[in-house]
Design a protein around this motif. Structure first.
Motif, PDB file in Angstrom:
ATOM      1  N   PRO A 162       0.832  -1.219   0.000  1.00 13.05           N
ATOM      2  CA  PRO A 162       0.000   0.000   0.000  1.00 13.05           C
ATOM      3  C   PRO A 162       0.855   1.253   0.000  1.00 13.05           C
ATOM      4  CG  PRO A 162      -0.008  -1.056   2.161  1.00 13.05           C
ATOM      5  CD  PRO A 162       0.666  -2.015   1.231  1.00 13.05           C
ATOM      6  N   ASP A 163       0.277   2.348  -0.443  1.00 18.03           N
ATOM      7  CA  ASP A 163       0.996   3.622  -0.477  1.00 18.03           C
ATOM      8  C   ASP A 163       1.391   4.055   0.931  1.00 18.03           C
ATOM      9  OD1 ASP A 163       0.660   3.726  -3.202  1.00 18.03           O
ATOM     10  OD2 ASP A 163      -1.150   4.960  -3.105  1.00 18.03           O
ATOM     11  N   PRO A 164       2.578   4.621   1.083  1.00 24.29           N
ATOM     12  CA  PRO A 164       2.994   5.110   2.401  1.00 24.29           C
ATOM     13  C   PRO A 164       2.219   6.370   2.783  1.00 24.29           C
ATOM     14  CG  PRO A 164       4.602   5.755   0.756  1.00 24.29           C
ATOM     15  CD  PRO A 164       3.605   4.871   0.053  1.00 24.29           C
ATOM     16  N   ASP A 165       2.195   6.654   4.070  1.00 27.38           N
ATOM     17  CA  ASP A 165       1.606   7.911   4.520  1.00 27.38           C
ATOM     18  C   ASP A 165       2.424   9.078   3.967  1.00 27.38           C
ATOM     19  OD1 ASP A 165      -0.334   6.599   5.989  1.00 27.38           O
ATOM     20  OD2 ASP A 165       0.926   6.475   7.770  1.00 27.38           O
ATOM     21  N   GLU A 220       6.708   4.041  -6.163  1.00 25.36           N
ATOM     22  CA  GLU A 220       5.396   4.625  -6.456  1.00 25.36           C
ATOM     23  C   GLU A 220       4.397   3.548  -6.870  1.00 25.36           C
ATOM     24  OE1 GLU A 220       2.136   6.169  -8.753  1.00 25.36           O
ATOM     25  OE2 GLU A 220       3.810   5.070  -9.624  1.00 25.36           O
ATOM     26  N   GLN A 221       4.884   2.506  -7.537  1.00 29.60           N
ATOM     27  CA  GLN A 221       4.038   1.397  -7.945  1.00 29.60           C
ATOM     28  C   GLN A 221       3.788   0.398  -6.816  1.00 29.60           C
ATOM     29  OE1 GLN A 221       2.602   0.920 -11.126  1.00 29.60           O
ATOM     30  NE2 GLN A 221       3.244   3.049 -11.405  1.00 29.60           N
ATOM     31  N   GLY A 222       4.499   0.569  -5.705  1.00 32.19           N
ATOM     32  CA  GLY A 222       4.335  -0.340  -4.571  1.00 32.19           C
ATOM     33  C   GLY A 222       5.175  -1.597  -4.655  1.00 32.19           C
ATOM     34  N   HIS A 223       6.119  -1.667  -5.601  1.00 26.65           N
ATOM     35  CA  HIS A 223       6.951  -2.862  -5.782  1.00 26.65           C
ATOM     36  C   HIS A 223       8.228  -2.747  -4.945  1.00 26.65           C
ATOM     37  CE1 HIS A 223       4.356  -4.581  -8.776  1.00 26.65           C
ATOM     38  NE2 HIS A 223       4.467  -3.534  -9.576  1.00 26.65           N
ATOM     39  N   ILE A 224       8.053  -2.658  -3.646  1.00 29.37           N
ATOM     40  CA  ILE A 224       9.193  -2.507  -2.745  1.00 29.37           C
ATOM     41  C   ILE A 224      10.046  -3.770  -2.726  1.00 29.37           C
ATOM     42  CG2 ILE A 224       9.916  -1.962  -0.398  1.00 29.37           C
ATOM     43  CD1 ILE A 224       8.472   0.317  -1.863  1.00 29.37           C
ATOM     44  N   ASN A 227       5.560  12.073  -5.015  1.00 27.69           N
ATOM     45  CA  ASN A 227       4.793  13.138  -4.376  1.00 27.69           C
ATOM     46  C   ASN A 227       3.596  12.534  -3.619  1.00 27.69           C
ATOM     47  OD1 ASN A 227       3.369  15.392  -3.646  1.00 27.69           O
ATOM     48  ND2 ASN A 227       2.966  16.086  -5.733  1.00 27.69           N
ATOM     49  N   PRO A 228       3.555  12.699  -2.309  1.00 32.53           N
ATOM     50  CA  PRO A 228       2.472  12.084  -1.534  1.00 32.53           C
ATOM     51  C   PRO A 228       1.104  12.681  -1.836  1.00 32.53           C
ATOM     52  CG  PRO A 228       3.764  13.544  -0.134  1.00 32.53           C
ATOM     53  CD  PRO A 228       4.488  13.448  -1.444  1.00 32.53           C
ATOM     54  N   LEU A 229       1.041  13.824  -2.487  1.00 31.99           N
ATOM     55  CA  LEU A 229      -0.239  14.451  -2.800  1.00 31.99           C
ATOM     56  C   LEU A 229      -0.766  14.041  -4.158  1.00 31.99           C
ATOM     57  CD1 LEU A 229       0.507  18.047  -1.483  1.00 31.99           C
ATOM     58  CD2 LEU A 229      -0.590  16.154  -0.293  1.00 31.99           C
TER      59      LEU A 229
END
Length: 232
Positions: free
Chosen positions: A13-16, A110-114, A230-232
């Motif tokens: 999931p996207d980070p805060d 950004e794609q979540g592929h950590i 960019n978190p926004l």
């Protein structure tokens, strides 16, 4: 293998937003201040020399090995024609590798592929280890690879995500500072054998043009990387 592949490509999931911002600030402090930069600069050198080595292989030059030194400098030894497109591209790849790797890391985070990103870094370190030709370089790669492996095996997913974000920002910011340092050395005539000056001897363009090109690519990578994360 199916389970491993599923684990490799799973999406986190996207980070805060605050995690992204703090990660950027941490990376900026590491790159911007002298002491942490001296400690961490060797990681940029690994990426730099890896860029030379990869381009040498892609252009079918004979890759004889890589050396990493305790003063955070490095050299990639290749054999082949001393001029021509292969030599030019190999010389170009060094300073471009860290910011472009940072941009790729930004896209993967950004794609979540950590998980895919961390395993990819480990694979690159193992490949470089096979090409190292000095003891210090082998030690640095073993320590770095061991830390990445420990991160994979023992760190929870949220910690892996934070480390991946810091690493992406670090590569982006860390790709800019060596170029600025290079130009300062060139002004004092202390970098006669730098990549930019080698390129000047290989082509009709001056070394300053290549410094500007390196800086342009690096700053563009920072801009696009920041846009992606960019978190926004």
């Amino acid at each position: 293998m199916d389970k491993f592949w599923a684990h490799l490509i799973k999406v986190q999931p996207d980070p805060d937003p605050w995690v992204v911002v703090v990660s950027a600030l941490v990376a900026l402090v590491i790159v911007g201040f002298r002491m942490p930069w001296q400690v961490s600069r060797g990681l940029i050198t690994i990426a730099h020399e890896g860029g030379h080595a990869l381009m040498a292989l892609l252009t079918r030059r004979k890759l004889e090995g890589i050396r990493l030194h305790s003063d955070t400098s490095g050299v990639t030894l290749t054999r082949g024609r001393p001029t021509g497109p292969g030599m030019v591209l190999t010389a170009l790849a060094g300073y471009l590798a860290p910011p472009l790797l940072g941009l790729g890391a930004a896209w993967l985070t950004e794609q979540g592929h950590i998980t895919l990103l961390i395993w990819g870094v480990l694979l690159l370190l193992v490949c470089m280890l096979l090409l190292i030709r000095n003891l210090y370089g082998a030690l640095i790669l073993l320590v770095t690879g061991g830390a990445v492996f420990a991160l994979i095996m023992y760190a929870p997913a949220d910690v892996q995500q934070v480390v991946a974000l810091v690493a992406a920002w670090f590569l982006l910011f860390g790709g800019v500072r060596p170029i600025i340092e290079l130009q300062h050395k060139r002004r004092r005539r202390q970098a006669r054998d730098s990549d930019a000056d080698q390129l000047a001897r290989l082509t009709v363009l001056p070394g300053g043009f290549y410094v500007f090109f390196f800086l342009l690519v690096s700053l563009t990578s920072v801009a696009f990387g920041a846009y992606l994360m960019n978190p926004l």
